[in-house]
Design a protein around this motif. Structure first.
Motif, PDB file in Angstrom:
ATOM      1  N   ASN A 269       5.894  -3.691  -5.439  1.00 48.82           N
ATOM      2  CA  ASN A 269       6.296  -2.942  -4.254  1.00 48.82           C
ATOM      3  C   ASN A 269       6.701  -1.511  -4.580  1.00 48.82           C
ATOM      4  OD1 ASN A 269       5.779  -4.971  -2.386  1.00 48.82           O
ATOM      5  ND2 ASN A 269       7.837  -5.841  -2.543  1.00 48.82           N
TER       6      ASN A 269
ATOM      7  N   LYS B   1       3.491   0.379  -4.668  1.00 58.23           N
ATOM      8  CA  LYS B   1       2.931   0.576  -3.336  1.00 58.23           C
ATOM      9  C   LYS B   1       3.678   1.650  -2.552  1.00 58.23           C
ATOM     10  CE  LYS B   1       0.974  -4.053  -2.602  1.00 58.23           C
ATOM     11  NZ  LYS B   1       1.033  -5.273  -1.762  1.00 58.23           N
TER      12      LYS B   1
ATOM     13  N   ALA C   6      -2.487   0.865  -2.088  1.00 57.41           N
ATOM     14  CA  ALA C   6      -1.923  -0.482  -2.214  1.00 57.41           C
ATOM     15  C   ALA C   6      -2.862  -1.422  -2.973  1.00 57.41           C
ATOM     16  CB  ALA C   6      -1.612  -1.057  -0.832  1.00 57.41           C
TER      17      ALA C   6
ATOM     18  N   CYS D  39      -2.786  -0.656  -6.644  1.00 56.13           N
ATOM     19  CA  CYS D  39      -1.529  -1.144  -7.225  1.00 56.13           C
ATOM     20  C   CYS D  39      -1.596  -2.641  -7.478  1.00 56.13           C
ATOM     21  CB  CYS D  39      -0.360  -0.818  -6.295  1.00 56.13           C
ATOM     22  SG  CYS D  39       0.190   0.906  -6.342  1.00 56.13           S
ATOM     23  N   GLU D  40      -2.150  -3.371  -6.518  1.00 58.71           N
ATOM     24  CA  GLU D  40      -2.248  -4.826  -6.661  1.00 58.71           C
ATOM     25  C   GLU D  40      -3.157  -5.201  -7.822  1.00 58.71           C
ATOM     26  OE1 GLU D  40      -3.595  -6.100  -2.846  1.00 58.71           O
ATOM     27  OE2 GLU D  40      -1.613  -5.844  -1.891  1.00 58.71           O
TER      28      GLU D  40
END
Length: 205
Positions: free
Chosen positions: A50, A53, A60, A63-64
């Motif tokens: 998080n 993100k 996002a 990042c994941e």
């Protein structure tokens, strides 16, 4: 201290004639200049997915993926210990997990490095970061990579660092365990821990 939770995914007399000196000197000088001019990339160190993100609006998905890649790399490259006790005496209570596919133990991933790279086919670079919560450990409260670079204090949740090609090289797979103090002995032999936290340096081998 918070630790990443999603860790269960299946870290070197003969005298020369005068005419031979110049090329050697030139080559050395060129090498030094090349090293000094190496392009550095901006990267961030995040405690959680998080954090990445929120710091990278519109990225996002990257990042994941970076986080998942870091988890896999952590399982492959983190230091391994034969017993949980050996691991916790180096990295702290509640900071060690079972390594995948064997009975070893390893430090839990404490966070991950993330860099947005245009010239990378994935568009980003990532690697796992580790830290110790055990006050007597030389890794206590530090951002550390699997191959032993110290990137400063772990208390900074969104630390900015500069990385070069050397830091982005693939880390070796860890295929054997080390005993309590083995990691520290390697670090002591290769590192000086009295310098400032702003520089990176090796702790493993």
């Amino acid at each position: 201290m918070k630790r990443t939770k999603e860790v269960n995914l299946p870290g070197m007399r003969k005298q020369w004639r005068s005419f031979a000196v110049a090329p050697v000197t030139a080559a050395i000088s060129a090498g030094l200049l090349a090293g000094c001019s190496e392009t550095k990339e901006d990267a961030r160190l995040y405690h959680t997915l998080n954090d990445c993100k929120s710091d990278n609006p519109g990225y996002a998905t990257q990042c994941e993926m970076a986080y998942e890649d870091a988890l896999k790399e952590a399982a492959r490259t983190a230091p391994k210990f034969s017993t949980r006790r050996d691991c916790t005496e180096e990295f702290g209570m509640n900071s060690c997990v079972e390594a995948p596919n064997n009975n070893w133990f390893m430090p839990a991933m404490a966070g991950f490095m993330f860099a947005r790279l245009i010239d990378n086919h994935r568009g980003y670079y990532s690697q796992p970061m580790f830290s110790s919560s055990y006050p007597s450990s030389r890794y206590y409260g530090r951002w550390m990579t699997a191959d032993g670079y110290d990137y400063g204090s772990y208390r900074y949740k969104k630390a900015k660092v500069l990385i070069g090609k050397e830091q982005m090289k693939p880390k070796p797979t860890v295929t054997r365990t080390i005993s309590r103090g083995g990691f520290g002995s390697s670090a002591a032999a290769k590192s000086s821990w009295s310098s400032s936290s702003s520089s990176s340096r090796s702790w493993g081998g």
